[in-house]
Design an enzyme around this catalytic site. Structure first.
Site, short mmCIF file in Angstrom:
data_model
loop_
_atom_site.label_atom_id
_atom_site.label_comp_id
_atom_site.label_asym_id
_atom_site.label_seq_id
_atom_site.Cartn_x
_atom_site.Cartn_y
_atom_site.Cartn_z
N SER A 117 0.82 -1.22 0.00
CA SER A 117 0.00 0.00 0.00
C SER A 117 0.85 1.27 0.00
O SER A 117 0.31 2.36 0.19
CB SER A 117 -0.91 -0.01 1.24
OG SER A 117 -0.14 -0.19 2.41
N THR A 171 -1.63 3.80 4.73
CA THR A 171 -0.61 4.81 4.50
C THR A 171 0.41 4.71 5.62
O THR A 171 0.03 4.48 6.76
CB THR A 171 -1.27 6.20 4.60
OG1 THR A 171 -2.27 6.27 3.58
CG2 THR A 171 -0.28 7.33 4.44
N THR A 200 1.77 6.86 0.33
CA THR A 200 0.81 5.78 0.10
C THR A 200 0.58 5.56 -1.39
O THR A 200 0.79 6.49 -2.20
CB THR A 200 -0.54 6.14 0.76
OG1 THR A 200 -1.42 5.02 0.68
CG2 THR A 200 -1.22 7.33 0.11
N ARG A 224 -7.48 9.56 -8.97
CA ARG A 224 -8.02 9.76 -7.62
C ARG A 224 -6.88 10.12 -6.66
O ARG A 224 -5.84 9.48 -6.63
CB ARG A 224 -8.71 8.48 -7.16
CG ARG A 224 -9.28 8.54 -5.72
CD ARG A 224 -8.31 8.01 -4.70
NE ARG A 224 -8.91 7.93 -3.36
CZ ARG A 224 -8.23 7.68 -2.25
NH1 ARG A 224 -6.93 7.48 -2.30
NH2 ARG A 224 -8.83 7.63 -1.09
N ASP A 276 -6.46 11.55 1.00
CA ASP A 276 -6.18 12.54 2.04
C ASP A 276 -4.67 12.73 2.27
O ASP A 276 -4.24 13.79 2.73
CB ASP A 276 -6.81 12.10 3.37
CG ASP A 276 -6.26 10.74 3.81
OD1 ASP A 276 -6.26 9.80 2.98
OD2 ASP A 276 -5.83 10.62 4.97
N THR A 283 -4.36 7.80 8.63
CA THR A 283 -4.48 6.72 7.64
C THR A 283 -5.92 6.24 7.67
O THR A 283 -6.61 6.40 8.67
CB THR A 283 -3.51 5.56 7.95
OG1 THR A 283 -3.70 4.50 7.01
CG2 THR A 283 -3.68 5.00 9.35
N GLY A 284 -6.36 5.64 6.58
CA GLY A 284 -7.74 5.14 6.52
C GLY A 284 -8.41 5.56 5.24
O GLY A 284 -7.73 5.91 4.26
N GLY A 305 -9.53 7.62 2.82
CA GLY A 305 -9.25 9.03 2.58
C GLY A 305 -10.38 9.81 1.96
O GLY A 305 -10.50 11.02 2.19
N1 ASP Z 1 -5.65 7.30 3.36
C1 ASP Z 1 -5.24 6.54 2.22
C2 ASP Z 1 -6.06 6.95 1.03
O1 ASP Z 1 -7.26 7.07 1.15
C3 ASP Z 1 -5.35 5.06 2.40
C4 ASP Z 1 -5.08 4.53 3.78
O2 ASP Z 1 -4.36 5.15 4.56
O3 ASP Z 1 -5.59 3.45 4.12
O4 ASP Z 1 -5.49 7.12 -0.03
#
Ligand code: ASP
Length: 314
Positions: free
Chosen positions: A48, A157, A175, A185, A188, A208-209, A211
């Site tokens: 990732s 990320t 990321t 695309r 965040d 992270t998560g 985004g």
């Molecule tokens: N935040 C990242 C994104 O949405 C992905 C992640 O951190 O899981 O690109």
């Protein structure tokens, strides 16, 4: 000031270790963040981030990264960058060699190549095979299947916050975003205030998560602002996520989670994640800390909309 570096995720352990070694030798926080993030970017096993990151729906790896310097409040970012293994280092040059904060797409690559970076194939045999499997599944079920799934390692990320011995803070994010995302695309992670934020007078945060939901709530800026208002880093992480959940309730976020780490200017740190998205054993919210006490992998705290803020303790 005893240095400290914190990172998101278990795969951040190696980066935290490298960052700590540099900080212990007297490196500045900004250098420690960049070099630590490079460790993860260059690791083909991390699917990732950087080299080996899973590609977009057309099989192209597009990378997002940002770096922010607490000492100068300068920041640099790249979005949807292709063909360069270490996007955070390109982001740093955007900060240092241009009057801008973010470059995107082909022109970000043009800038990287003009500054000595080498174009390379970012797909590994493993990431290519996973993309081919995704394509087969997609053609079997028609063109309209979801472009994003929440299977393990399809996103995440590395976010990093560091404090150096001179009392300066820095933060970084890098990321490949969401696997099978739409071309172009941007999440965040490269957005200042969303994926990361630093105020040298207060602290640093990185997220992270999912985004697409998180970037509408600017949670890194919020976490730093909450610390400025007197919340501890732990409280600030919890409260930033509670804000996200108020603004982006579960029916909007689905099962996708959000997590945040924060480091205060005195070296106190905290972290939290939404329960949603981090409940499966293979999706535990883990994060790494490296300091004079050694390198540690920590887990939690998990937050629901009903979570009560812990008492102010430090
Ligand atoms: N935040 C990242 C994104 O949405 C992905 C992640 O951190 O899981 O690109």
């Amino acid at each position: 000031m005893p240095p400290v570096i914190i990172t998101t995720w278990k795969f951040g352990l190696a980066a935290a270790h490298t960052g700590w070694e540099l900080l212990a030798q007297g490196a500045h926080a900004l250098d420690a963040i960049e070099k630590a993030a490079n460790v993860t970017e260059l690791d083909p096993e991390v699917t990732s981030v950087g080299y080996g990151g899973l590609p977009n729906r057309e099989g192209v790896v597009e990378l997002d990264a940002a770096i922010m310097d607490g000492a100068t409040h300068a920041a640099g970012a790249v979005a949807a960058l292709t063909g360069i293994k270490t996007p955070i280092s390109v982001a740093r040059l955007v900060m240092e060699r241009t009057p801008h904060t973010m470059l995107a797409g082909d022109n970000a690559k043009r800038f990287a190549l003009a500054n000595g970076f080498v174009e390379e194939d970012l797909l590994t045999p493993q990431s290519l095979a996973r993309w081919e499997a995704y394509r087969r599944a997609q053609s079997a079920s028609g063109p309209d299947v979801a472009h994003f799934d929440d299977l393990p390692e399809t996103h995440d990320t590395i976010g990093l916050c560091a404090l150096d011995r001179y009392g300066d803070l820095a933060a970084g994010c890098t990321t490949s975003g969401l696997a099978w995302k739409w071309p172009g695309r941007v999440g965040d992670s490269p957005i200042i205030g969303s994926g990361l934020y630093v105020d040298n007078a207060v602290g640093a945060a990185a997220a992270t998560g999912h985004g697409d939901e998180m970037m509408r709530a600017c949670i890194s800026f919020r976490a730093v602002t909450l610390m400025e208002q007197g919340l501890t880093p732990q409280q600030a992480c919890i409260e930033a996520l509670r804000y996200l959940m108020r603004k982006r309730p579960p029916e909007r976020c689905g099962l996708y989670g959000a997590a945040i780490i924060a480091l205060r200017r005195d070296g106190v740190f905290g972290a939290a994640a939404t329960c949603s998205g981090f409940h499966a054993p293979n999706r535990l919210w883990q994060w790494a800390v490296a300091s004079e006490q050694g390198v540690q992998l920590l887990e939690g705290v998990y937050v629901t909309p009903d979570t009560v803020l812990p008492a102010l303790s430090s």
